[in-house]
Design a protein around this motif. Structure first.
Motif, PDB file in Angstrom:
ATOM      1  N   ARG A   1     -63.768 -50.715 -52.645  1.00 25.36           N
ATOM      2  CA  ARG A   1     -62.428 -51.021 -53.158  1.00 25.36           C
ATOM      3  C   ARG A   1     -61.947 -49.924 -54.105  1.00 25.36           C
ATOM      4  N   TRP A   2     -62.841 -49.394 -54.913  1.00 23.40           N
ATOM      5  CA  TRP A   2     -62.459 -48.280 -55.776  1.00 23.40           C
ATOM      6  C   TRP A   2     -62.099 -47.053 -54.961  1.00 23.40           C
ATOM      7  N   TRP A   3     -62.913 -46.760 -53.946  1.00 25.75           N
ATOM      8  CA  TRP A   3     -62.659 -45.562 -53.144  1.00 25.75           C
ATOM      9  C   TRP A   3     -61.398 -45.704 -52.307  1.00 25.75           C
ATOM     10  N   ASP A   4     -61.112 -46.891 -51.813  1.00 27.20           N
ATOM     11  CA  ASP A   4     -59.881 -47.082 -51.044  1.00 27.20           C
ATOM     12  C   ASP A   4     -58.645 -46.877 -51.910  1.00 27.20           C
ATOM     13  N   SER A   5     -58.759 -47.150 -53.203  1.00 35.66           N
ATOM     14  CA  SER A   5     -57.646 -46.903 -54.123  1.00 35.66           C
ATOM     15  C   SER A   5     -57.710 -45.511 -54.752  1.00 35.66           C
ATOM     16  N   ARG A   6     -58.578 -44.633 -54.202  1.00 36.72           N
ATOM     17  CA  ARG A   6     -58.710 -43.247 -54.649  1.00 36.72           C
ATOM     18  C   ARG A   6     -59.141 -43.163 -56.104  1.00 36.72           C
ATOM     19  N   ARG A   7     -60.179 -43.895 -56.451  1.00 39.74           N
ATOM     20  CA  ARG A   7     -60.746 -43.871 -57.796  1.00 39.74           C
ATOM     21  C   ARG A   7     -62.240 -43.630 -57.701  1.00 39.74           C
ATOM     22  N   PHE A   8     -62.759 -42.791 -58.598  1.00 37.21           N
ATOM     23  CA  PHE A   8     -64.197 -42.535 -58.746  1.00 37.21           C
ATOM     24  C   PHE A   8     -64.831 -42.062 -57.427  1.00 37.21           C
ATOM     25  N   HIS A   9     -64.149 -41.196 -56.709  1.00 39.47           N
ATOM     26  CA  HIS A   9     -64.626 -40.763 -55.395  1.00 39.47           C
ATOM     27  C   HIS A   9     -65.055 -39.300 -55.379  1.00 39.47           C
ATOM     28  N   LYS A  10     -65.093 -38.626 -56.502  1.00 42.27           N
ATOM     29  CA  LYS A  10     -65.381 -37.192 -56.504  1.00 42.27           C
ATOM     30  C   LYS A  10     -66.812 -36.905 -56.049  1.00 42.27           C
ATOM     31  N   GLU A  11     -67.783 -37.639 -56.567  1.00 41.38           N
ATOM     32  CA  GLU A  11     -69.175 -37.392 -56.183  1.00 41.38           C
ATOM     33  C   GLU A  11     -69.403 -37.721 -54.722  1.00 41.38           C
ATOM     34  N   ARG A  12     -68.805 -38.802 -54.241  1.00 47.87           N
ATOM     35  CA  ARG A  12     -68.970 -39.143 -52.825  1.00 47.87           C
ATOM     36  C   ARG A  12     -68.345 -38.082 -51.939  1.00 47.87           C
ATOM     37  N   ASP A  13     -67.168 -37.577 -52.292  1.00 45.46           N
ATOM     38  CA  ASP A  13     -66.528 -36.534 -51.487  1.00 45.46           C
ATOM     39  C   ASP A  13     -67.321 -35.231 -51.526  1.00 45.46           C
ATOM     40  N   ARG A  14     -67.947 -34.940 -52.662  1.00 48.46           N
ATOM     41  CA  ARG A  14     -68.766 -33.723 -52.741  1.00 48.46           C
ATOM     42  C   ARG A  14     -69.931 -33.801 -51.770  1.00 48.46           C
ATOM     43  N   ARG A  15     -70.599 -34.953 -51.717  1.00 40.36           N
ATOM     44  CA  ARG A  15     -71.709 -35.120 -50.780  1.00 40.36           C
ATOM     45  C   ARG A  15     -71.227 -35.130 -49.340  1.00 40.36           C
ATOM     46  N   LEU A  16     -70.050 -35.690 -49.118  1.00 41.26           N
ATOM     47  CA  LEU A  16     -69.536 -35.758 -47.748  1.00 41.26           C
ATOM     48  C   LEU A  16     -69.196 -34.381 -47.202  1.00 41.26           C
ATOM     49  N   LYS A  17     -68.726 -33.467 -48.043  1.00 37.19           N
ATOM     50  CA  LYS A  17     -68.411 -32.122 -47.580  1.00 37.19           C
ATOM     51  C   LYS A  17     -69.657 -31.373 -47.125  1.00 37.19           C
ATOM     52  N   LEU A  18     -70.804 -31.667 -47.732  1.00 36.26           N
ATOM     53  CA  LEU A  18     -72.043 -31.008 -47.317  1.00 36.26           C
ATOM     54  C   LEU A  18     -72.605 -31.579 -46.026  1.00 36.26           C
ATOM     55  N   LEU A  19     -72.253 -32.825 -45.685  1.00 34.96           N
ATOM     56  CA  LEU A  19     -72.795 -33.462 -44.489  1.00 34.96           C
ATOM     57  C   LEU A  19     -71.919 -33.243 -43.265  1.00 34.96           C
ATOM     58  N   ILE A  20     -70.602 -33.135 -43.454  1.00 33.55           N
ATOM     59  CA  ILE A  20     -69.690 -32.957 -42.324  1.00 33.55           C
ATOM     60  C   ILE A  20     -69.501 -31.468 -42.060  1.00 33.55           C
ATOM     61  N   PRO A  21     -69.666 -31.012 -40.818  1.00 35.27           N
ATOM     62  CA  PRO A  21     -69.469 -29.587 -40.512  1.00 35.27           C
ATOM     63  C   PRO A  21     -68.012 -29.196 -40.706  1.00 35.27           C
ATOM     64  N   PRO A  22     -67.727 -27.905 -40.882  1.00 30.62           N
ATOM     65  CA  PRO A  22     -66.339 -27.460 -41.082  1.00 30.62           C
ATOM     66  C   PRO A  22     -65.468 -27.830 -39.887  1.00 30.62           C
ATOM     67  N   GLY A  23     -64.318 -28.385 -40.175  1.00 30.12           N
ATOM     68  CA  GLY A  23     -63.398 -28.790 -39.119  1.00 30.12           C
ATOM     69  C   GLY A  23     -63.660 -30.165 -38.560  1.00 30.12           C
ATOM     70  N   GLY A  24     -64.724 -30.834 -38.994  1.00 29.63           N
ATOM     71  CA  GLY A  24     -65.050 -32.154 -38.480  1.00 29.63           C
ATOM     72  C   GLY A  24     -64.346 -33.255 -39.243  1.00 29.63           C
ATOM     73  N   GLY A  25     -64.111 -34.370 -38.596  1.00 33.27           N
ATOM     74  CA  GLY A  25     -63.471 -35.522 -39.212  1.00 33.27           C
ATOM     75  C   GLY A  25     -64.468 -36.631 -39.463  1.00 33.27           C
ATOM     76  N   THR A  26     -63.974 -37.750 -39.962  1.00 33.32           N
ATOM     77  CA  THR A  26     -64.824 -38.890 -40.255  1.00 33.32           C
ATOM     78  C   THR A  26     -64.044 -40.173 -40.014  1.00 33.32           C
ATOM     79  N   TYR A  27     -64.754 -41.293 -39.961  1.00 35.79           N
ATOM     80  CA  TYR A  27     -64.156 -42.604 -39.795  1.00 35.79           C
ATOM     81  C   TYR A  27     -64.921 -43.581 -40.680  1.00 35.79           C
ATOM     82  N   ARG A  28     -64.461 -44.843 -40.742  1.00 39.21           N
ATOM     83  CA  ARG A  28     -64.992 -45.790 -41.724  1.00 39.21           C
ATOM     84  C   ARG A  28     -66.478 -46.064 -41.513  1.00 39.21           C
TER      85      ARG A  28
END
Length: 414
Positions: free
Chosen positions: A186-213
């Motif tokens: 719920r916090w992440w859907d409202s764009r709150r406290f998501h910086k650490e999660r996004d940092r980890r997600l950038k290392l896991l997703i290859p460049p140009g790749g997308g994601t889903y729920r």
């Protein structure tokens, strides 16, 4: 004289395989079919055919034993979903029946390659297993696996998850983890406290790749924050902090939430839709139920409501004039007997304690209305002035204060 022929048996397959540790029986049969170059659907249908053996069908354990050539005891030790209450009597204590704390998960491909197996397999693991600690691969999916060794916080979260299960039990951790995941998403859907999660997600997703729920990489990147909050909600001592009635305990709980998953969280500015604020209000009601704090996952929260006579008695007690024996001290709750109706405290100590509590609450309200922040000169941690720490605080902790003192002493000695 007619002689009775023995019942026909399944013939052994040309190529046999050794079952893996805690492998599921359908995974083992699928590997057998692939090794013998036949369809696994045909082999499953052949095993489950009730008319394949005359005069009676062959049990599943005996059918797999005849097809693979392995004895029944070896299959029972390796394939736990073939065990029954009658068959486990002669087995070691470690080979017992499976309970709800286990589920089927894909085996790490690197672990299979080390054993000379280059096909996909599934095995039974505890529900607190999300990745392979030996190779640092995320395995909490059907077949998709990826490397998480570049993110040591995910591997540490797996170790913390197992520690929580050992301390509190898997049912308690499952309930706490479901609540923690609800907060975070719920916090992440409202764009709150998501910086650490996004940092980890950038290392896991290859460049140009997308994601889903339901993307496993998105789940893996959110795993450390969810486990950190799970440790807070699974501990009875920490979970009880907001409901002790003491302001110090409540602010300690909020500071734990900030340190674990929500940096900069302010309960005073949270609205009615905030998941933490809603949980506190709901938990106050749930704590009146008899099966609190942690019911079983499949057991609904139920309680026996008061009868009409009990409700009438309680209503009359509320509406009736207060007697001296029912009046209590506002601060400590001690009954006030033979006292003046205007008396509110049992002693001057309680009156002073209540005054200091009101002063602290007023100071916290004034601090929450301001947005001034302070920064620790040693580690760079920021906090709200007057809310998390004292107004004149220069360092975030005693450790930073000692580090600054040692630096000054070193400069003076030079």
């Amino acid at each position: 004289m007619i002689s009775h022929l023995p019942p026909s048996r399944l013939r052994r397959l040309p190529h046999t395989l050794t079952p893996l540790h805690r492998e599921s029986w359908d995974s083992y049969v699928s590997r057998l079919a692939k090794a013998n170059r036949i369809s696994h659907l045909v082999l499953h249908e052949h095993i489950n055919d009730r008319h394949r053996v005359h005069p009676a069908p062959l049990p599943l354990l005996d059918a797999i034993s005849h097809l693979s050539g392995h004895p029944r005891d070896r299959l029972l030790k390796a394939l736990p979903d073939l065990r029954t209450s009658d068959l486990v009597r002669g087995l070691p204590a470690a080979c017992q029946l499976l309970d709800d704390g286990w589920h089927v998960q894909a085996v790490c491909t690197l672990c299979l390659a080390a054993k000379g197996v280059f096909t996909q397999a599934r095995h039974w693991v505890p529900k607190d297993t999300r990745l392979c600690l030996r190779h640092g691969r995320w395995t909490d999916t059907y077949h998709t696996q990826f490397d998480v060794s570049l993110l040591p916080e995910i591997i540490q979260a797996q170790r913390d998850h197992r520690r929580l299960v050992r301390e509190h039990g898997w049912q308690t951790v499952a309930i706490a983890m479901r609540q923690a995941a609800g907060w975070c998403w719920r916090w992440w859907d409202s764009r709150r406290f998501h910086k650490e999660r996004d940092r980890r997600l950038k290392l896991l997703i290859p460049p140009g790749g997308g994601t889903y729920r339901e993307d496993p990489r998105l789940v893996a990147s959110s795993y450390p924050d969810i486990i950190a909050l799970t440790g807070l909600l699974a501990s009875p001592k920490l979970r009880n902090l907001p409901f002790t009635g003491r302001d110090r305990d409540f602010h300690l709980f909020i500071s734990e939430v900030r340190a674990r998953a929500a940096p900069g969280y302010r309960y005073e500015a949270a609205g009615v839709a905030d998941p933490l604020a809603r949980w506190i209000e709901e938990e106050r009601y749930y704590r009146t139920l008899p099966n609190h704090p942690f019911p079983m996952p499949n057991e609904p929260r139920t309680h026996n409501p008061d009868t009409l006579e009990d409700l009438t008695r309680r209503l009359n007690a509320i509406l009736a004039p207060e007697s001296d024996s029912q009046r209590q001290c506002v601060s400590c709750g001690t009954r006030l007997k033979d006292a003046s109706p205007r008396m509110r405290f049992c002693s001057t100590v309680c009156r002073s304690r209540n005054w200091r509590r009101q002063q602290r609450q007023r100071a916290l309200r004034d601090a929450s209305s301001s947005t001034k922040q302070a920064e620790c000169p040693v580690c760079g941690t920021t906090w709200m002035v007057g809310s998390d720490r004292r107004r004149d605080a220069r360092y975030c902790s005693h450790r930073c204060r000692e580090a600054a003192f040692r630096q000054r002493k070193a400069v003076e000695d030079d």
